[in-house]
Design a protein around this motif. Structure first.
Motif, PDB file in Angstrom:
ATOM      1  N   SER A   1      -0.778 -31.203  31.045  1.00  0.00           N
ATOM      2  CA  SER A   1      -1.780 -31.838  30.623  1.00  0.00           C
ATOM      3  C   SER A   1      -2.832 -32.810  31.219  1.00  0.00           C
ATOM      4  CB  SER A   1      -1.315 -32.619  29.188  1.00  0.00           C
ATOM      5  OG  SER A   1      -0.832 -31.676  28.301  1.00  0.00           O
ATOM      6  N   TYR A   2      -2.720 -32.475  32.739  1.00  0.00           N
ATOM      7  CA  TYR A   2      -3.818 -33.195  33.498  1.00  0.00           C
ATOM      8  C   TYR A   2      -4.266 -32.266  34.459  1.00  0.00           C
ATOM      9  CZ  TYR A   2      -0.246 -34.139  37.052  1.00  0.00           C
ATOM     10  OH  TYR A   2       0.763 -33.836  37.904  1.00  0.00           O
ATOM     11  N   VAL A   3      -5.501 -33.058  35.179  1.00  0.00           N
ATOM     12  CA  VAL A   3      -5.750 -32.055  36.408  1.00  0.00           C
ATOM     13  C   VAL A   3      -5.518 -32.927  37.734  1.00  0.00           C
ATOM     14  CG1 VAL A   3      -7.583 -30.947  34.865  1.00  0.00           C
ATOM     15  CG2 VAL A   3      -8.096 -32.904  36.185  1.00  0.00           C
ATOM     16  N   GLN A   4      -5.882 -32.607  38.802  1.00  0.00           N
ATOM     17  CA  GLN A   4      -5.569 -33.064  39.952  1.00  0.00           C
ATOM     18  C   GLN A   4      -6.626 -34.010  40.396  1.00  0.00           C
ATOM     19  OE1 GLN A   4      -2.787 -33.347  41.760  1.00  0.00           O
ATOM     20  NE2 GLN A   4      -1.788 -31.905  40.522  1.00  0.00           N
ATOM     21  N   ALA A   5      -7.790 -33.498  40.131  1.00  0.00           N
ATOM     22  CA  ALA A   5      -9.145 -34.381  40.485  1.00  0.00           C
ATOM     23  C   ALA A   5     -10.237 -33.980  39.420  1.00  0.00           C
ATOM     24  CB  ALA A   5      -9.451 -34.396  41.952  1.00  0.00           C
ATOM     25  N   VAL A   6     -11.338 -35.043  39.432  1.00  0.00           N
ATOM     26  CA  VAL A   6     -12.383 -34.698  38.527  1.00  0.00           C
ATOM     27  C   VAL A   6     -13.480 -35.335  39.324  1.00  0.00           C
ATOM     28  CG1 VAL A   6     -13.719 -35.074  36.283  1.00  0.00           C
ATOM     29  CG2 VAL A   6     -11.129 -34.976  36.460  1.00  0.00           C
ATOM     30  N   GLU A   7     -14.387 -34.397  39.586  1.00  0.00           N
ATOM     31  CA  GLU A   7     -15.817 -34.800  40.157  1.00  0.00           C
ATOM     32  C   GLU A   7     -16.755 -34.882  39.216  1.00  0.00           C
ATOM     33  OE1 GLU A   7     -18.590 -33.581  43.755  1.00  0.00           O
ATOM     34  OE2 GLU A   7     -17.801 -32.046  42.772  1.00  0.00           O
ATOM     35  N   VAL A   8     -17.614 -35.980  39.354  1.00  0.00           N
ATOM     36  CA  VAL A   8     -18.583 -36.197  38.107  1.00  0.00           C
ATOM     37  C   VAL A   8     -20.155 -36.460  38.653  1.00  0.00           C
ATOM     38  CG1 VAL A   8     -19.214 -37.309  36.038  1.00  0.00           C
ATOM     39  CG2 VAL A   8     -16.792 -37.244  36.538  1.00  0.00           C
ATOM     40  N   LYS A   9     -20.892 -35.795  38.504  1.00  0.00           N
ATOM     41  CA  LYS A   9     -22.221 -35.871  39.035  1.00  0.00           C
ATOM     42  C   LYS A   9     -23.324 -36.215  37.874  1.00  0.00           C
ATOM     43  CE  LYS A   9     -21.619 -32.842  43.126  1.00  0.00           C
ATOM     44  NZ  LYS A   9     -21.942 -31.711  43.808  1.00  0.00           N
ATOM     45  N   GLN A  10     -24.324 -36.764  38.464  1.00  0.00           N
ATOM     46  CA  GLN A  10     -25.431 -37.156  37.359  1.00  0.00           C
ATOM     47  C   GLN A  10     -24.974 -38.121  35.981  1.00  0.00           C
ATOM     48  OE1 GLN A  10     -27.352 -33.218  36.619  1.00  0.00           O
ATOM     49  NE2 GLN A  10     -27.793 -33.183  38.952  1.00  0.00           N
ATOM     50  N   VAL A  11     -24.035 -38.963  36.200  1.00  0.00           N
ATOM     51  CA  VAL A  11     -23.585 -39.714  35.185  1.00  0.00           C
ATOM     52  C   VAL A  11     -24.729 -40.636  34.516  1.00  0.00           C
ATOM     53  CG1 VAL A  11     -21.900 -41.255  34.515  1.00  0.00           C
ATOM     54  CG2 VAL A  11     -21.323 -39.543  36.421  1.00  0.00           C
ATOM     55  N   LYS A  12     -24.890 -40.770  33.343  1.00  0.00           N
ATOM     56  CA  LYS A  12     -25.755 -41.506  32.672  1.00  0.00           C
ATOM     57  C   LYS A  12     -25.098 -42.923  32.265  1.00  0.00           C
ATOM     58  CE  LYS A  12     -28.253 -37.735  30.407  1.00  0.00           C
ATOM     59  NZ  LYS A  12     -28.770 -37.310  29.274  1.00  0.00           N
ATOM     60  N   GLY A  13     -23.733 -43.004  32.388  1.00  0.00           N
ATOM     61  CA  GLY A  13     -23.013 -44.307  31.929  1.00  0.00           C
ATOM     62  C   GLY A  13     -21.499 -43.917  32.272  1.00  0.00           C
TER      63      GLY A  13
END
Length: 129
Positions: free
Chosen positions: A16-28
């Protein structure tokens, strides 16, 4: 907000997890302090691991919701416990909570010598919008 999951392997899927998460265009971005089994009156729970885990998850949900964010957008989750041996039998409760919200988060699980007062588990999250 745009999220991309990076999983070079598949073995983590059953955990129940992932190795990495990339996040772009974050508002907060919401950085949550560790949430544990502390009741609304400030009293630390003296209950068993399962009961404390459930209350810690409820407290984390409340913080995220009151801040105007959603649990599905948790991108980082650190779990601190005083006993992985006590936590493992309850891990399905945690996994069901992850699945219920559709969370895909990077995860770290650490056994620590102690937490505040009588606490056994604490959840620390980063959430994006």
């Amino acid at each position: 907000m745009e999220k991309r999951i990076i999983n070079p392997w598949q073995w983590q899927d059953s955990r129940s997890y992932v190795q990495a998460v990339e996040v772009k265009q974050v508002k907060g971005t919401l950085y949550c302090s560790g949430q544990a089994a502390v009741h609304a009156d400030g009293q630390s729970s003296t209950d068993d691991m399962k009961t404390q885990l459930i209350l810690a998850m409820q407290n984390l949900e409340q913080i995220i919701s009151e801040a105007g964010y959603e649990c599905k957008n948790i991108v980082r989750l650190n779990v601190y416990t005083t006993s992985t041996a006590e936590l493992w039998p309850c891990f399905d409760i945690f996994q069901n909570w992850i699945a219920k919200h559709g969370i895909k988060q990077a995860l770290t699980l650490m056994e620590v010598k102690s937490l505040f007062e009588t606490l056994k588990v604490e959840l620390e999250a980063t959430v994006v919008k």
